[in-house]
Scaffold this motif. Structure first.
Motif: not given
Length: 295
Positions: A114-115, A138, A275-276
């Motif tokens: 994620t990110s 992600n 986000h996210a």
């Protein structure tokens, strides 16, 4: 978190190559047979930690039987803060992930980034593709939109300290609510418990403030460095990209170019999220599990 829920994972403390104490949650495979499948390794965003993945990890384990691991990089969650603040960088954090894999005896896995976690996966793909059975990015890609990163820098450096858990939840709703209209009251409570920690008689964001302060040194008026060269390292491995409907960090243009360069890329739009995206919400989770089960 109640006692029954807490029992579903083992707490792992290990050391980085420079001796710093690091932490991970290990949700063991349901059976010895399932242990033979590629584990799922979860990597959180810039200021976030393994708690972000708790509901997702439980659900993946129940649906697939696989082992799921969520890692705290240095300076986040229950990992130690680094006295050398220059070590809060993607390359060093990729090294923390490698240390975790070694400590947990994981030699091949499906990675969920994620990110910031997805940026780390770009580095991992270019340096140790042998470890990667597949990857899920992600709401992140090789190009970061400056406006979105500027907004992250702004809210992470506000330094708000909630008086209680109700106010902690309220801060998150005020900051992110417009971009996450589908989240339930329970989702906001869970997010507050992942973002904040109770210590020293108060409630604090659970990361070293130096991580956020570094963002203030960036020049948002100039193009940010991209990772297209590293993205090429994903090669022909199974790859999925999740994008938030209201994301300000991952653009449609970047997604289109990712698809052009990786024709096998699976894409999923997380409607009603920014986000996210939270991965345990039903629509996103179904797509993610289908991808994991294909590997």
């Amino acid at each position: 978190m109640n006692e029954e829920t807490a029992r579903c994972f083992d707490e792992i403390v290990f050391t980085a190559t420079d001796g710093l104490s690091l932490y991970a949650r290990d949700y063991q495979a349901i059976s010895a047979g399932e242990a033979g499948k590629a584990a799922v390794i979860c990597l959180a965003g810039l200021s976030r930690n393994s708690r972000d993945f708790h509901h997702f990890a439980i659900a993946v384990r129940e649906r697939t039987g696989r082992r799921v691991v969520a890692i705290d990089y240095r300076g986040r969650g229950r990992s130690a803060w680094d006295d050398n603040k220059a070590n809060y960088n993607i390359a060093t954090e990729c090294g923390d992930v490698l240390s975790a894999l070694s400590a947990l005896s994981v030699d091949r896995a499906v990675f969920v980034g994620t990110s910031r976690g997805g940026l780390i996966l770009h580095v991992l793909a270019s340096s140790r593709p042998d470890l990667m059975a597949g990857a899920i990015l992600n709401d992140i890609g090789p190009v970061i939109e400056p406006a979105g990163l500027r907004e992250i820098a702004r809210y992470l450096n506000r330094g708000e300290r909630p008086r209680d858990w109700t106010q902690a939840e309220g801060i998150l709703r005020t900051t992110h609510g417009a971009n996450f209209p589908v989240l339930s009251d329970e989702d906001w409570r869970d997010m507050a418990e992942a973002v904040y920690v109770e210590k020293d008689g108060g409630i604090h964001a659970d990361f070293d403030p130096a991580i956020a302060q570094h963002l203030l040194t960036l020049d948002f008026e100039s193009p940010l460095p991209n990772l297209w060269a590293q993205f090429e390292a994903f090669g022909k491995m199974p790859l999925m990209a999740i994008s938030g409907e209201h994301s300000t960090l991952l653009s449609a243009q970047t997604l289109a170019e990712m698809s052009r360069r990786h024709p096998g890329l699976r894409r999923h739009l997380a409607t009603g999220q920014g986000h996210a995206p939270l991965l345990h919400r039903r629509d996103v989770f179904s797509a993610v599990v289908d991808f994991i089960q294909s590997i």
